[in-house]
Design an enzyme around this catalytic site. Sequence first.
Site, mmCIF file in Angstrom:
data_model
loop_
_atom_site.group_PDB
_atom_site.id
_atom_site.type_symbol
_atom_site.label_atom_id
_atom_site.label_comp_id
_atom_site.label_asym_id
_atom_site.label_seq_id
_atom_site.Cartn_x
_atom_site.Cartn_y
_atom_site.Cartn_z
ATOM 1 N N TYR A 142 0.814 -1.214 0.000
ATOM 2 C CA TYR A 142 0.000 0.000 0.000
ATOM 3 C C TYR A 142 0.852 1.271 0.000
ATOM 4 C CZ TYR A 142 -4.754 -1.824 0.726
ATOM 5 O OH TYR A 142 -5.976 -2.408 0.563
ATOM 6 N N LYS A 192 3.106 -15.302 1.973
ATOM 7 C CA LYS A 192 3.430 -16.169 0.839
ATOM 8 C C LYS A 192 4.944 -16.364 0.840
ATOM 9 C CE LYS A 192 1.304 -17.125 -2.631
ATOM 10 N NZ LYS A 192 0.873 -18.489 -3.090
ATOM 11 N N ASP A 224 -2.946 -17.968 0.438
ATOM 12 C CA ASP A 224 -3.975 -18.551 -0.445
ATOM 13 C C ASP A 224 -4.656 -19.730 0.247
ATOM 14 O OD1 ASP A 224 -1.564 -19.957 -0.605
ATOM 15 O OD2 ASP A 224 -1.775 -20.461 -2.724
ATOM 16 N N ASP A 248 -6.386 -7.070 3.745
ATOM 17 C CA ASP A 248 -7.537 -6.427 3.096
ATOM 18 C C ASP A 248 -8.452 -7.493 2.501
ATOM 19 O OD1 ASP A 248 -9.081 -4.289 2.012
ATOM 20 O OD2 ASP A 248 -8.107 -4.612 0.078
ATOM 21 N N ASP A 252 -12.254 -9.197 4.130
ATOM 22 C CA ASP A 252 -13.551 -9.172 3.433
ATOM 23 C C ASP A 252 -14.132 -10.581 3.375
ATOM 24 O OD1 ASP A 252 -13.495 -6.462 2.934
ATOM 25 O OD2 ASP A 252 -14.098 -6.673 0.834
HETATM 26 C C1 IPM Z 1 -10.502 -1.351 3.792
HETATM 27 C C2 IPM Z 1 -10.751 -0.695 2.461
HETATM 28 C C3 IPM Z 1 -9.620 0.279 2.183
HETATM 29 C C4 IPM Z 1 -8.360 -0.525 2.025
HETATM 30 C C5 IPM Z 1 -9.842 1.210 0.987
HETATM 31 C C6 IPM Z 1 -11.132 1.995 1.118
HETATM 32 C C7 IPM Z 1 -8.684 2.145 0.794
HETATM 33 O O1 IPM Z 1 -10.930 -1.629 1.483
HETATM 34 O O2 IPM Z 1 -10.359 -0.644 4.794
HETATM 35 O O3 IPM Z 1 -10.488 -2.584 3.817
HETATM 36 O O4 IPM Z 1 -8.058 -1.041 0.927
HETATM 37 O O5 IPM Z 1 -7.631 -0.648 3.005
HETATM 38 MG MG MG Z 2 -10.993 -3.655 2.177
#
Ligand code: IPM
Ligand code: MG
Length: 367
Positions: A142, A192, A224, A248, A252
């Site tokens: 990032y 990884k 993975d 990230d 999710d």
């Molecule tokens: C998160 C989001 C952020 C990230 C974006 C909005 C920059 O997806 O907080 O997970 O990628 O970190």
């Molecule tokens: Mg995210």
Amino acid sequence: MSNPSLLILPGDGIGPEVMDQVTRVIDWFGAKRDLAFDVSTDLVGGAAYDAHGTPLHDDTMAKALEVDAVLLGAVGGPKYDDLDFSLKPERGLLRLRKEMDLFSNLRPAQCFDALADFSSLKKDIVAGLDIMIVRELTSGVYFGEPRGIFEEGNERVGINTQRYTESEIERVARSAFDLAMKRGKKLCSMEKANVMESGILWREVVTKVGEEYPEVELSHMYADNGAMQLVRAPKQFDVIVTDNLFGDVLSDCAAMLTGSLGMLPSASLGAPMENGQARAMYEPVHGSAPDITGQGKANPIACMLSFAMALRYSFDQGAEATRLESAIEKVLADGARTADLMGPEGGTALSTTEMGDVILAALDASL
Ligand code: IPM
Ligand code: MG
């Protein structure tokens, strides 16, 4: 003694809608629990861009560095898609993370009993799930240099750099081990190391830090495989520690195990400030949800649970955090549902404000 200070940045999309309900909850704690906060509110993301031409004004950044904790709603929206990269709403969020040095991002994925049916996975795989992902938040791909889009011969090349120093790995590992000690004493580190040197270093450093925590059972997994294991048998995990990008994606994935992204809070913690307390920002994991913005449909629970994390981690009010979490659990058990929590059997969805109403009533009943 002055009240603890809180900077609220509602941001974009459904951010302001859910934050309105959290503000009611904050006021409730002031009125009924003698727990008043000095609250200030400011702009971030697209909202800041619209007002100031930048996704985070320097004054807002300075304020964020002064307060005891920041509570953020969400940033982004299709309106800002064509903006220059440096002006995009997300840059505001990333600047806050970087300048507040919030290296340890705690993303709990907890499946509320009342919602076990809502997961896309079978109920017995997710019922009772309670895992914590610790994502490194201020380094890795990032932020690594070099980065950019460059000319090379007769074509362009896009470059980002995965970069981790030992001390960056060490501090996030330590925060994950500390958490594991307070939970189930199991930590799984994901990288990884089979293809990335940064992964090899990550594994080495985490293993070394682990020597200080003989009670924690440490394991390592390729990321993975970790993604696969998260949907195959998520309850094998207690705490997971991983880098910025894998974190990230994996968070999710873990979020959906619980049924709805509208339920998940997060805490981003940094190094201790002068008063010994860690610098901190709290935000729901869901984004700005442009598809439902302005319709009064959004689920305010993730943002409320983020405030509960603030009570626990920044303000040493674990019992009051539990009070809020229990009130939320109670209304869900009683069948309160926003639109995102509607099962196939249907029913009437509560609006954002109505969900706020029932949670406040449950808080009153907790007294
Ligand atoms: C998160 C989001 C952020 C990230 C974006 C909005 C920059 O997806 O907080 O997970 O990628 O970190
Ligand atoms: Mg995210």
